[in-house]
Design a protein around this motif. Structure first.
Motif, PDB file in Angstrom:
ATOM      1  N   ASN A 137     -80.690 -25.791 -10.836  1.00  0.00           N
ATOM      2  CA  ASN A 137     -81.608 -25.555  -9.725  1.00  0.00           C
ATOM      3  C   ASN A 137     -81.044 -24.502  -8.783  1.00  0.00           C
ATOM      4  N   GLU A 138     -81.830 -24.172  -7.779  1.00  0.00           N
ATOM      5  CA  GLU A 138     -81.483 -23.122  -6.828  1.00  0.00           C
ATOM      6  C   GLU A 138     -80.302 -23.513  -5.948  1.00  0.00           C
ATOM      7  N   ALA A 139     -80.191 -24.804  -5.637  1.00  0.00           N
ATOM      8  CA  ALA A 139     -79.069 -25.244  -4.804  1.00  0.00           C
ATOM      9  C   ALA A 139     -77.743 -24.988  -5.515  1.00  0.00           C
ATOM     10  N   GLN A 140     -77.689 -25.226  -6.824  1.00  0.00           N
ATOM     11  CA  GLN A 140     -76.468 -24.956  -7.576  1.00  0.00           C
ATOM     12  C   GLN A 140     -76.192 -23.459  -7.624  1.00  0.00           C
ATOM     13  N   LEU A 141     -77.232 -22.670  -7.804  1.00  0.00           N
ATOM     14  CA  LEU A 141     -77.075 -21.211  -7.751  1.00  0.00           C
ATOM     15  C   LEU A 141     -76.529 -20.789  -6.399  1.00  0.00           C
ATOM     16  N   ALA A 142     -77.052 -21.369  -5.330  1.00  0.00           N
ATOM     17  CA  ALA A 142     -76.602 -21.012  -3.986  1.00  0.00           C
ATOM     18  C   ALA A 142     -75.126 -21.331  -3.804  1.00  0.00           C
ATOM     19  N   MET A 143     -74.653 -22.407  -4.397  1.00  0.00           N
ATOM     20  CA  MET A 143     -73.226 -22.737  -4.309  1.00  0.00           C
ATOM     21  C   MET A 143     -72.387 -21.651  -4.984  1.00  0.00           C
ATOM     22  N   VAL A 144     -72.828 -21.197  -6.144  1.00  0.00           N
ATOM     23  CA  VAL A 144     -72.106 -20.133  -6.856  1.00  0.00           C
ATOM     24  C   VAL A 144     -72.107 -18.844  -6.031  1.00  0.00           C
ATOM     25  N   LEU A 145     -73.277 -18.432  -5.565  1.00  0.00           N
ATOM     26  CA  LEU A 145     -73.367 -17.177  -4.814  1.00  0.00           C
ATOM     27  C   LEU A 145     -72.640 -17.275  -3.479  1.00  0.00           C
ATOM     28  N   GLY A 146     -72.707 -18.443  -2.829  1.00  0.00           N
ATOM     29  CA  GLY A 146     -71.988 -18.630  -1.574  1.00  0.00           C
ATOM     30  C   GLY A 146     -70.492 -18.549  -1.753  1.00  0.00           C
ATOM     31  N   HIS A 147     -70.000 -19.094  -2.858  1.00  0.00           N
ATOM     32  CA  HIS A 147     -68.574 -19.017  -3.181  1.00  0.00           C
ATOM     33  C   HIS A 147     -68.147 -17.555  -3.310  1.00  0.00           C
ATOM     34  N   GLU A 148     -68.935 -16.783  -4.056  1.00  0.00           N
ATOM     35  CA  GLU A 148     -68.574 -15.380  -4.266  1.00  0.00           C
ATOM     36  C   GLU A 148     -68.679 -14.590  -2.967  1.00  0.00           C
ATOM     37  N   LEU A 206     -74.238 -23.367   2.085  1.00  0.00           N
ATOM     38  CA  LEU A 206     -75.274 -24.137   1.405  1.00  0.00           C
ATOM     39  C   LEU A 206     -76.009 -25.034   2.408  1.00  0.00           C
ATOM     40  N   ALA A 207     -75.220 -25.728   3.222  1.00  0.00           N
ATOM     41  CA  ALA A 207     -75.811 -26.626   4.222  1.00  0.00           C
ATOM     42  C   ALA A 207     -76.618 -25.849   5.256  1.00  0.00           C
ATOM     43  N   ALA A 208     -76.074 -24.738   5.724  1.00  0.00           N
ATOM     44  CA  ALA A 208     -76.765 -23.943   6.743  1.00  0.00           C
ATOM     45  C   ALA A 208     -78.080 -23.380   6.221  1.00  0.00           C
TER      46      ALA A 208
END
Length: 397
Positions: A137-148, A206-208
């Protein structure tokens, strides 16, 4: 974000792209220390007041820009503007205040079934089709992109370069490829403290952004499952790098403690599935071409959940069955179903012809293979198929 795993037959120019990126991320010469090295002094984030590129950092940014240009020309990057717009939109939504004024945030999709993601110092995020296909899902994608993004915002490439530039040069003979790039740039690309920082701050982004923080550990869980499925040992370059299990647990702990009150949030599952739908099928085809039948079948099955009447996905399943050699009945059933759904699907006709040839059904095989050549007159395997047709003509009834 990647496990250090050699990618089987990376897509077109992926190998060249990854070698260039690996060199860029650790700086000229790809210096890797054999013995423990003192951590270079941390630097303010690019969002700090008065930010200015350091002299050595300027070269890293220049090389990053050149890498992006080469990547887009190499054939290693998927040409899908709509998908790029979707991914860039997520990345920009994640970016902390002030970051977009100083980073040129863009997202490139690497044509590889490997699970990897990395970012260049100036903000180019590269993510593989394999990783996109594995996320839910998009939330998991956001975690990856946020990490990078955190790596770029906090200038981790500069810190790593300054830390390791005095080490021993082990570039010669190193197996640079998509898997090694993953080592350099994500799961093992930065030292333990920088990776932990990127994980923690990505969770905050992610939270924000309003996504469900409970999805944060899932990308690491997917990576760990992939490592297990492929029976690959994680070849960590530096002794201090945290293993995937540690990162899963540390992220889970943050969710349980710091974000204990967050019991809901946006997962964006349907948006995500629609955005990356065709990537799932393309990745299944890459896995099939590499002889990775299990992942190819899982990808085709996942695509069929989104498009149940897809002749192309049925053909991937049929090809996997036929190429494994002991599932001919299953292959024929699937090929015939694919042809019935879409008589204009050339891959289905090709596979049906080859399967019937194996059964010595000469008439059926000739008809299917001739239909294939009619549907795909410029097929790259045309000469080989014509040879098959000639062989069918020579066979005894």
């Amino acid at each position: 974000m990647s496990a250090a795993i050699p990618a089987p037959r990376p897509g077109r120019g992926a190998g060249r792209l990854c070698a260039a990126a690996a060199a860029l991320l650790l700086g000229p010469g790809c210096i890797i220390p054999i013995f423990p090295t003192a951590r270079a002094e941390r630097v303010p984030p690019i969002t700090a007041p008065g930010f200015k590129l350091a002299a050595d950092e300027r070269r890293l940014w220049h090389e990053a820009s050149e890498l992006d240009t080469r990547a887009r020309k190499s054939g290693a990057v998927l040409d899908d503007p709509a998908l790029e717009r979707y991914l860039v939109g997520i990345a920009r939504r994640l970016a902390p205040p002030g970051a977009l004024e100083r980073l040129d945030v863009r997202v490139r999709v690497i044509e590889s079934p490997a699970l990897t993601a990395f970012i260049t110092p100036d903000g180019a995020i590269f993510i593989s089709m394999g990783l996109l296909s594995r996320l839910d899902n998009e939330a998991q994608l956001a975690m990856v992109l946020g990490h990078e993004l955190t790596h770029a915002v906090n200038r981790h490439s500069l810190v790593e370069y300054r830390t390791y530039k005095g080490g021993v040069d082990t570039t010669a003979g190193m197996p640079f490829g998509l898997g090694h790039l993953g080592t350099q740039a994500a799961v093992t690309g930065y030292s333990r403290d920088l990776e932990a920082e990127a994980d923690e701050q990505a969770l905050g982004l992610l939270a924000a952004g309003g996504w469900d923080v409970r999805e944060a550990p899932c990308p690491f869980e997917h990576l760990a499952a992939w490592v297990k499925d492929e029976k690959i040992e994680e070849p960590y370059t530096f002794a201090t790098h945290p293993r995937l299990e540690e990162r899963i647990e540390s992220t889970r702990k943050l969710v349980r403690t710091r974000y204990a009150g967050r019991t809901s949030g946006d997962r964006g599952a349907e948006r995500y599935r629609q955005a990356i739908r065709e990537v799932i099928l393309a990745t299944a085809r890459l896995d099939l071409s590499a002889g990775r039948f299990g992942p190819a079948e899982r990808g085709a099955d996942a695509y069929l959940l989104l498009r149940p009447r897809s002749a192309e996905a049925l053909t991937v399943l049929a090809d996997a069955a036929r190429q494994q050699g002991d599932r001919d009945d299953r292959a024929l059933e699937l090929y015939r179903k694919a042809v019935a759904l879409d008589p204009a699907c050339p891959e289905a006709e090709r596979g049906l012809g080859l399967a019937l040839s194996r059964r010595n059904d000469r008439a059926g095989a000739r008809a299917a293979l001739r239909t294939y050549l009619k549907l795909a007159p410029a097929a790259v395997d045309r000469a080989w198929i014509e040879g098959e047709l000639a062989d069918l003509d020579r066979r005894k009834p």
